[in-house]
Design a protein around this motif. Structure first.
Motif, PDB file in Angstrom:
ATOM      1  N   ALA A 117      -0.203  -2.515  -0.300  1.00 16.32           N
ATOM      2  CA  ALA A 117      -0.162  -1.522  -1.369  1.00 16.32           C
ATOM      3  C   ALA A 117      -1.580  -1.173  -1.838  1.00 16.32           C
ATOM      4  CB  ALA A 117       0.669  -2.036  -2.537  1.00 16.32           C
ATOM      5  N   TRP A 118      -2.465  -2.157  -1.896  1.00 16.95           N
ATOM      6  CA  TRP A 118      -3.862  -1.872  -2.236  1.00 16.95           C
ATOM      7  C   TRP A 118      -4.497  -0.968  -1.180  1.00 16.95           C
ATOM      8  CZ3 TRP A 118      -5.930  -2.309  -6.777  1.00 16.95           C
ATOM      9  CH2 TRP A 118      -5.490  -3.289  -7.679  1.00 16.95           C
ATOM     10  N   GLU A 119      -4.197  -1.234   0.089  1.00 13.54           N
ATOM     11  CA  GLU A 119      -4.725  -0.394   1.166  1.00 13.54           C
ATOM     12  C   GLU A 119      -4.200   1.032   1.039  1.00 13.54           C
ATOM     13  OE1 GLU A 119      -4.730  -0.074   6.072  1.00 13.54           O
ATOM     14  OE2 GLU A 119      -3.789  -1.793   5.080  1.00 13.54           O
ATOM     15  N   GLY A 120      -2.888   1.165   0.795  1.00 15.51           N
ATOM     16  CA  GLY A 120      -2.317   2.493   0.632  1.00 15.51           C
ATOM     17  C   GLY A 120      -2.906   3.231  -0.558  1.00 15.51           C
ATOM     18  N   LEU A 121      -3.116   2.502  -1.657  1.00 15.16           N
ATOM     19  CA  LEU A 121      -3.731   3.107  -2.834  1.00 15.16           C
ATOM     20  C   LEU A 121      -5.151   3.569  -2.515  1.00 15.16           C
ATOM     21  CD1 LEU A 121      -3.746   3.809  -5.849  1.00 15.16           C
ATOM     22  CD2 LEU A 121      -4.479   1.447  -6.299  1.00 15.16           C
ATOM     23  N   ALA A 122      -5.892   2.742  -1.797  1.00 17.26           N
ATOM     24  CA  ALA A 122      -7.264   3.104  -1.438  1.00 17.26           C
ATOM     25  C   ALA A 122      -7.296   4.372  -0.594  1.00 17.26           C
ATOM     26  CB  ALA A 122      -7.921   1.949  -0.680  1.00 17.26           C
ATOM     27  N   GLU A 123      -6.403   4.465   0.393  1.00 15.76           N
ATOM     28  CA  GLU A 123      -6.353   5.656   1.244  1.00 15.76           C
ATOM     29  C   GLU A 123      -6.009   6.894   0.415  1.00 15.76           C
ATOM     30  OE1 GLU A 123      -4.117   7.301   5.289  1.00 15.76           O
ATOM     31  OE2 GLU A 123      -3.246   5.649   4.147  1.00 15.76           O
ATOM     32  N   SER A 124      -5.065   6.738  -0.496  1.00 18.27           N
ATOM     33  CA  SER A 124      -4.665   7.865  -1.341  1.00 18.27           C
ATOM     34  C   SER A 124      -5.834   8.330  -2.207  1.00 18.27           C
ATOM     35  CB  SER A 124      -3.486   7.462  -2.234  1.00 18.27           C
ATOM     36  OG  SER A 124      -2.390   7.039  -1.472  1.00 18.27           O
ATOM     37  N   LEU A 125      -6.523   7.382  -2.828  1.00 21.04           N
ATOM     38  CA  LEU A 125      -7.649   7.732  -3.699  1.00 21.04           C
ATOM     39  C   LEU A 125      -8.780   8.375  -2.910  1.00 21.04           C
ATOM     40  CD1 LEU A 125      -7.682   4.555  -5.980  1.00 21.04           C
ATOM     41  CD2 LEU A 125      -6.959   6.871  -6.613  1.00 21.04           C
ATOM     42  N   ALA A 126      -9.006   7.889  -1.684  1.00 18.56           N
ATOM     43  CA  ALA A 126     -10.049   8.495  -0.849  1.00 18.56           C
ATOM     44  C   ALA A 126      -9.720   9.957  -0.558  1.00 18.56           C
ATOM     45  CB  ALA A 126     -10.205   7.705   0.443  1.00 18.56           C
ATOM     46  N   HIS A 127      -8.460  10.246  -0.258  1.00 24.87           N
ATOM     47  CA  HIS A 127      -8.061  11.631   0.013  1.00 24.87           C
ATOM     48  C   HIS A 127      -8.096  12.491  -1.247  1.00 24.87           C
ATOM     49  CE1 HIS A 127      -6.526  10.189   3.930  1.00 24.87           C
ATOM     50  NE2 HIS A 127      -6.674  11.445   4.293  1.00 24.87           N
ATOM     51  N   LEU A 128      -7.944  11.853  -2.402  1.00 25.50           N
ATOM     52  CA  LEU A 128      -7.996  12.593  -3.663  1.00 25.50           C
ATOM     53  C   LEU A 128      -9.419  12.753  -4.187  1.00 25.50           C
ATOM     54  CD1 LEU A 128      -4.893  10.969  -5.398  1.00 25.50           C
ATOM     55  CD2 LEU A 128      -5.095  13.360  -4.667  1.00 25.50           C
ATOM     56  N   GLY A 129     -10.402  12.209  -3.445  1.00 28.16           N
ATOM     57  CA  GLY A 129     -11.797  12.376  -3.819  1.00 28.16           C
ATOM     58  C   GLY A 129     -12.341  11.332  -4.772  1.00 28.16           C
ATOM     59  N   ASP A 130     -11.565  10.274  -5.040  1.00 16.97           N
ATOM     60  CA  ASP A 130     -12.018   9.203  -5.934  1.00 16.97           C
ATOM     61  C   ASP A 130     -12.608   8.080  -5.089  1.00 16.97           C
ATOM     62  OD1 ASP A 130     -12.432   7.282  -7.840  1.00 16.97           O
ATOM     63  OD2 ASP A 130     -10.358   7.183  -8.543  1.00 16.97           O
ATOM     64  N   GLY A 131     -13.869   8.263  -4.678  1.00 17.75           N
ATOM     65  CA  GLY A 131     -14.508   7.291  -3.797  1.00 17.75           C
ATOM     66  C   GLY A 131     -14.659   5.928  -4.428  1.00 17.75           C
ATOM     67  N   GLN A 132     -15.048   5.866  -5.694  1.00 12.74           N
ATOM     68  CA  GLN A 132     -15.244   4.579  -6.342  1.00 12.74           C
ATOM     69  C   GLN A 132     -13.922   3.847  -6.509  1.00 12.74           C
ATOM     70  OE1 GLN A 132     -18.302   3.116  -6.991  1.00 12.74           O
ATOM     71  NE2 GLN A 132     -16.883   1.391  -7.191  1.00 12.74           N
ATOM     72  N   GLY A 133     -12.879   4.596  -6.859  1.00 11.30           N
ATOM     73  CA  GLY A 133     -11.564   3.964  -6.953  1.00 11.30           C
ATOM     74  C   GLY A 133     -11.094   3.433  -5.613  1.00 11.30           C
ATOM     75  N   ALA A 134     -11.371   4.173  -4.546  1.00 10.51           N
ATOM     76  CA  ALA A 134     -10.995   3.728  -3.204  1.00 10.51           C
ATOM     77  C   ALA A 134     -11.747   2.458  -2.827  1.00 10.51           C
ATOM     78  CB  ALA A 134     -11.273   4.835  -2.190  1.00 10.51           C
ATOM     79  N   ILE A 135     -13.025   2.392  -3.180  1.00 13.42           N
ATOM     80  CA  ILE A 135     -13.820   1.191  -2.903  1.00 13.42           C
ATOM     81  C   ILE A 135     -13.218  -0.018  -3.603  1.00 13.42           C
ATOM     82  CG2 ILE A 135     -16.023   0.061  -3.436  1.00 13.42           C
ATOM     83  CD1 ILE A 135     -17.393   2.729  -2.787  1.00 13.42           C
ATOM     84  N   THR A 136     -12.896   0.147  -4.880  1.00 14.43           N
ATOM     85  CA  THR A 136     -12.316  -0.960  -5.647  1.00 14.43           C
ATOM     86  C   THR A 136     -11.008  -1.432  -5.018  1.00 14.43           C
ATOM     87  OG1 THR A 136     -13.312  -0.134  -7.690  1.00 14.43           O
ATOM     88  CG2 THR A 136     -11.453  -1.655  -7.912  1.00 14.43           C
ATOM     89  N   ALA A 137     -10.175  -0.488  -4.597  1.00 13.78           N
ATOM     90  CA  ALA A 137      -8.887  -0.843  -4.000  1.00 13.78           C
ATOM     91  C   ALA A 137      -9.069  -1.535  -2.649  1.00 13.78           C
ATOM     92  CB  ALA A 137      -8.019   0.395  -3.853  1.00 13.78           C
ATOM     93  N   TYR A 138      -9.980  -1.021  -1.818  1.00 10.26           N
ATOM     94  CA  TYR A 138     -10.226  -1.660  -0.516  1.00 10.26           C
ATOM     95  C   TYR A 138     -10.824  -3.054  -0.691  1.00 10.26           C
ATOM     96  CZ  TYR A 138      -9.151   2.119   2.767  1.00 10.26           C
ATOM     97  OH  TYR A 138      -8.509   3.052   3.542  1.00 10.26           O
ATOM     98  N   GLU A 139     -11.697  -3.238  -1.681  1.00  7.06           N
ATOM     99  CA  GLU A 139     -12.278  -4.557  -1.924  1.00  7.06           C
ATOM    100  C   GLU A 139     -11.187  -5.544  -2.321  1.00  7.06           C
ATOM    101  OE1 GLU A 139     -15.123  -5.719  -1.268  1.00  7.06           O
ATOM    102  OE2 GLU A 139     -16.712  -4.224  -1.510  1.00  7.06           O
ATOM    103  N   GLN A 140     -10.230  -5.080  -3.112  1.00  4.69           N
ATOM    104  CA  GLN A 140      -9.125  -5.957  -3.493  1.00  4.69           C
ATOM    105  C   GLN A 140      -8.254  -6.292  -2.290  1.00  4.69           C
ATOM    106  OE1 GLN A 140      -8.761  -7.440  -6.368  1.00  4.69           O
ATOM    107  NE2 GLN A 140      -6.904  -8.499  -5.716  1.00  4.69           N
ATOM    108  N   ALA A 141      -7.995  -5.297  -1.428  1.00  2.00           N
ATOM    109  CA  ALA A 141      -7.228  -5.554  -0.213  1.00  2.00           C
ATOM    110  C   ALA A 141      -7.948  -6.551   0.687  1.00  2.00           C
ATOM    111  CB  ALA A 141      -6.987  -4.243   0.533  1.00  2.00           C
ATOM    112  N   LEU A 142      -9.264  -6.415   0.785  1.00  2.63           N
ATOM    113  CA  LEU A 142     -10.066  -7.325   1.603  1.00  2.63           C
ATOM    114  C   LEU A 142     -10.026  -8.735   1.039  1.00  2.63           C
ATOM    115  CD1 LEU A 142     -12.058  -7.715   3.966  1.00  2.63           C
ATOM    116  CD2 LEU A 142     -13.898  -7.087   2.388  1.00  2.63           C
ATOM    117  N   HIS A 143     -10.058  -8.851  -0.279  1.00  2.00           N
ATOM    118  CA  HIS A 143      -9.970 -10.170  -0.918  1.00  2.00           C
ATOM    119  C   HIS A 143      -8.650 -10.851  -0.566  1.00  2.00           C
ATOM    120  CE1 HIS A 143     -10.225 -13.326  -3.943  1.00  2.00           C
ATOM    121  NE2 HIS A 143      -9.046 -12.941  -4.401  1.00  2.00           N
TER     122      HIS A 143
END
Length: 221
Positions: free
Chosen positions: A107-133
């Motif tokens: 779900a964190w990965e999906g959120l990150a992808e969604s935010l990246a497509h919506l132009g929220d790069g920082q939000g996508a980074i935060t979500a991907y970092e959480q998925a990586l954790h």
């Protein structure tokens, strides 16, 4: 004869015998067969497999209404919206999934992808970092983060994550073959659900590890 001649697998008779015993066991022991939310969830997944986006959406929403504190239908709904490029709806579905299960890496990965497509790069980074954790062995997170950090001008962070991804490609042959198998399996699963973009992406990832594997080119075609 329960085993196919010259093979190690069940024959048709073997599959039928095991199927009968499993069906009886599930009927007697599985609480899932008596849960209407799970039935709606399965219908939603089957709708995705058939390409019936509207029917899948309605079934997944029904499953959510029947059993609100369950992450899976929220996550499946997010994947459905992502496959339809409805990124705002996908973001909402993934956030609802995480409200139920904060440790769901998918779900964190999906959120990150969604935010990246919506132009929220920082939000996508935060979500991907959480998925990586939550799933530190999944190398594509490093690749996605390297790209996002580079786009936001954070060169050091981008280089760090790219080096982590590159280390996977430098692994010994058996490990490369493992990753080829993993991505190929994901590609076949995505294709069976008509998620063609994901199927292509996973097949391309498989080729990064075993570039001379003809099966990958067949699957890609």
């Amino acid at each position: 004869i329960l085993i196919a001649v010259g093979d190690g697998h069940f024959s048709t008779a073997g599959h039928q015998l095991v199927g009968r015993h499993l069906a009886t066991w599930f009927e007697q022991h599985s609480k899932h067969l008596r849960d209407p939310a799970i039935d709606s969830y399965r219908q939603g997944l089957q709708g995705v497999d058939r390409g019936d986006w509207s029917g899948a959406e309605q079934s997944l929403l029904k499953a959510i209404a029947q059993r609100p504190p369950w992450c899976s239908p929220h996550e499946a709904l997010g994947a459905l919206y992502s496959g339809m490029a409805q990124w705002k709806q996908a973001e909402s579905a993934y956030r609802q999934a995480l409200a139920v299960a904060p440790d769901a890496a998918g779900a964190w990965e999906g959120l990150a992808e969604s935010l990246a497509h919506l132009g929220d790069g920082q939000g996508a980074i935060t979500a991907y970092e959480q998925a990586l954790h939550l799933q530190p062995e999944w190398w594509p997170y490093h690749q996605q983060l390297a790209q996002l950090y580079a786009e936001t001008g954070m060169a050091k962070e981008a280089a760090d994550h790219q080096s982590q991804a590159d280390a996977v490609f430098a692994a010994p042959g058996p490990i490369k073959r493992f990753w080829w198998s993993e991505h190929t399996s994901r590609a076949i699963g995505a294709a069976s659900s008509a998620h063609w973009q994901t199927a292509e992406e996973e097949t391309q990832r498989a080729l990064l590890f075993v570039p001379d594997e003809p099966t990958s080119y067949y699957n890609l075609g």
